[in-house]
Write a protein that holds these residues in place. Structure first.
Motif, mmCIF file in Angstrom:
data_model
loop_
_atom_site.group_PDB
_atom_site.id
_atom_site.type_symbol
_atom_site.label_atom_id
_atom_site.label_comp_id
_atom_site.label_asym_id
_atom_site.label_seq_id
_atom_site.Cartn_x
_atom_site.Cartn_y
_atom_site.Cartn_z
ATOM 1 N N MET A 78 0.851 -1.199 0.000
ATOM 2 C CA MET A 78 0.000 0.000 0.000
ATOM 3 C C MET A 78 0.882 1.242 0.000
ATOM 4 S SD MET A 78 -2.956 1.091 2.720
ATOM 5 C CE MET A 78 -3.641 -0.560 2.635
ATOM 6 N N TYR A 79 0.513 2.229 -0.784
ATOM 7 C CA TYR A 79 1.309 3.439 -0.931
ATOM 8 C C TYR A 79 0.855 4.497 0.085
ATOM 9 C CZ TYR A 79 3.872 7.179 -3.273
ATOM 10 O OH TYR A 79 4.750 8.191 -3.562
ATOM 11 N N PHE A 80 1.831 5.083 0.797
ATOM 12 C CA PHE A 80 1.534 6.143 1.759
ATOM 13 C C PHE A 80 1.796 7.490 1.098
ATOM 14 C CE2 PHE A 80 1.992 2.460 4.381
ATOM 15 C CZ PHE A 80 1.110 2.668 5.428
ATOM 16 N N LEU A 81 0.759 8.311 1.030
ATOM 17 C CA LEU A 81 0.851 9.582 0.325
ATOM 18 C C LEU A 81 1.579 10.627 1.142
ATOM 19 C CD1 LEU A 81 -2.761 9.821 -1.145
ATOM 20 C CD2 LEU A 81 -0.694 9.004 -2.295
ATOM 21 N N SER A 82 2.323 11.472 0.445
ATOM 22 C CA SER A 82 2.966 12.633 1.048
ATOM 23 C C SER A 82 2.231 13.885 0.564
ATOM 24 C CB SER A 82 4.440 12.677 0.638
ATOM 25 O OG SER A 82 4.544 12.877 -0.772
ATOM 26 N N LYS A 83 2.857 15.034 0.694
ATOM 27 C CA LYS A 83 2.250 16.265 0.194
ATOM 28 C C LYS A 83 2.265 16.324 -1.329
ATOM 29 C CE LYS A 83 3.271 19.085 4.282
ATOM 30 N NZ LYS A 83 3.954 20.320 4.791
ATOM 31 N N GLU A 84 3.099 15.503 -1.955
ATOM 32 C CA GLU A 84 3.164 15.467 -3.415
ATOM 33 C C GLU A 84 1.838 14.987 -3.984
ATOM 34 O OE1 GLU A 84 5.707 13.217 -6.968
ATOM 35 O OE2 GLU A 84 5.932 12.627 -4.865
ATOM 36 N N LEU A 85 1.397 15.635 -5.059
ATOM 37 C CA LEU A 85 0.158 15.226 -5.726
ATOM 38 C C LEU A 85 0.476 14.051 -6.647
ATOM 39 C CD1 LEU A 85 -1.612 18.598 -6.596
ATOM 40 C CD2 LEU A 85 -2.272 16.906 -4.877
ATOM 41 N N TYR A 86 0.277 12.855 -6.119
ATOM 42 C CA TYR A 86 0.642 11.647 -6.859
ATOM 43 C C TYR A 86 -0.188 10.480 -6.364
ATOM 44 C CZ TYR A 86 3.224 7.434 -8.114
ATOM 45 O OH TYR A 86 3.563 6.196 -8.575
ATOM 46 N N PHE A 87 -0.588 9.612 -7.300
ATOM 47 C CA PHE A 87 -1.153 8.312 -6.969
ATOM 48 C C PHE A 87 -0.428 7.243 -7.776
ATOM 49 C CE2 PHE A 87 -4.852 10.986 -5.899
ATOM 50 C CZ PHE A 87 -5.170 10.480 -4.651
ATOM 51 N N PRO A 88 -0.202 6.081 -7.192
ATOM 52 C CA PRO A 88 0.397 4.990 -7.967
ATOM 53 C C PRO A 88 -0.591 4.458 -8.992
ATOM 54 C CG PRO A 88 -0.258 4.223 -5.792
ATOM 55 C CD PRO A 88 -0.467 5.703 -5.803
ATOM 56 N N PRO A 89 -0.143 3.662 -9.955
ATOM 57 C CA PRO A 89 -1.058 3.056 -10.924
ATOM 58 C C PRO A 89 -2.121 2.229 -10.217
ATOM 59 C CG PRO A 89 1.223 2.783 -11.614
ATOM 60 C CD PRO A 89 1.272 3.324 -10.228
ATOM 61 N N VAL A 90 -3.335 2.248 -10.752
ATOM 62 C CA VAL A 90 -4.446 1.597 -10.062
ATOM 63 C C VAL A 90 -4.278 0.087 -9.955
ATOM 64 C CG1 VAL A 90 -6.111 3.408 -10.601
ATOM 65 C CG2 VAL A 90 -5.803 1.505 -12.209
ATOM 66 N N ASP A 91 -3.497 -0.519 -10.862
ATOM 67 C CA ASP A 91 -3.320 -1.968 -10.776
ATOM 68 C C ASP A 91 -2.394 -2.381 -9.629
ATOM 69 O OD1 ASP A 91 -0.882 -1.186 -11.819
ATOM 70 O OD2 ASP A 91 -1.128 -2.226 -13.734
ATOM 71 N N GLU A 92 -1.894 -1.397 -8.872
ATOM 72 C CA GLU A 92 -1.116 -1.692 -7.682
ATOM 73 C C GLU A 92 -1.981 -1.726 -6.414
ATOM 74 O OE1 GLU A 92 2.373 0.716 -7.255
ATOM 75 O OE2 GLU A 92 3.008 0.412 -9.343
ATOM 76 N N ALA A 93 -3.294 -1.589 -6.570
ATOM 77 C CA ALA A 93 -4.206 -1.642 -5.425
ATOM 78 C C ALA A 93 -4.186 -3.037 -4.803
ATOM 79 C CB ALA A 93 -5.618 -1.276 -5.860
ATOM 80 N N SER A 94 -4.563 -3.109 -3.542
ATOM 81 C CA SER A 94 -4.647 -4.390 -2.841
ATOM 82 C C SER A 94 -5.773 -5.237 -3.426
ATOM 83 C CB SER A 94 -4.909 -4.155 -1.352
ATOM 84 O OG SER A 94 -6.223 -3.655 -1.147
#
Length: 225
Positions: free
Chosen positions: A1-17
């Protein structure tokens, strides 16, 4: 699972759990919310928990072009017990969704910050509402994010029986008339299924989001529906 920072970013959706959780944390800023919805991601979390961002492997949707209104709903619409408006009282609709008591739930996941952000999106013409009235009283409605070809439904409420169903079916009629490809209902629940929503794969949803042409009849058959 990706932990978001202040950067406006999301990982690719196929990396979801496996369940569909893609990321945790971040904020409900306008820019982050717009980035999320434009990439097939939505927030869903309990009020006292960190923000969870979802892109489920199975997406609950309505395809307006092939949606069939049930006989019982047609009868209900023909009774003219309700009147319906669009974008006349967004704040009361989202507050109705926040405050309505739901069986099996303690409290609401619609925090005050959530309400404030989506109200701002409404002021920008991006978040929209459907209001259902009875005797000049707001008795139900729904709201969501309008991406132009997909309407991302967020929540709905009823103070009297069938009010949210009227909002739901009226919205679908509007979306069909204006050539929307999907009403996004996000995740499966029995109520939506009874209203005629179906599940499609995340892959198919993302293709529609990116404006690829999809044969839904064929896609639904392949998906086992």
């Amino acid at each position: 699972m990706y932990f978001l920072s202040k950067e406006l970013y999301f990982p690719p959706v196929d990396e979801a759990s496996f369940e569909g959780v893609l990321a945790i944390g971040g904020d409900l800023s306008i820019d982050r919310l717009l980035l999320a919805y434009r990439n097939g991601i939505f927030p869903w979390f309990d009020e006292d928990d960190p923000i969870l961002w979802w892109s489920p492997p199975e997406r609950m949707v309505v395809v307006p072009s092939i949606y069939k209104v049930s006989k019982s709903m047609r009868n209900l619409l023909n009774q003219n017990k309700f009147s319906v408006t669009f974008n006349q009282n967004f704040r009361e609709v989202i507050l109705g969704c926040q405050q309505i008591e739901r069986p099996g739930q303690n409290g609401t996941w619609l925090s005050d910050d959530f309400v404030a952000s989506y109200t701002k999106l409404h002021e920008m013409g991006i978040a929209k509402s459907v209001e259902v009235w009875q005797n000049d009283e707001l008795v139900g409605g729904l709201y969501g994010i309008d991406l132009g070809h997909i309407f991302c439904g967020e929540s709905m409420f009823s103070k009297v029986p069938n009010a949210s169903k009227i909002a739901f079916v009226t919205l679908i009629k509007y979306l069909k008339e204006h050539n929307y490809k999907l009403l996004d209902c996000q995740v499966h629940n029995d109520h939506l299924e009874k209203l005629g929503a179906i599940e499609i794969s995340r892959e198919t949803f993302m293709k529609v989001l990116k404006s690829e042409e999809i044969n839904f009849s064929s896609s639904i058959q392949q998906h086992g529906r």
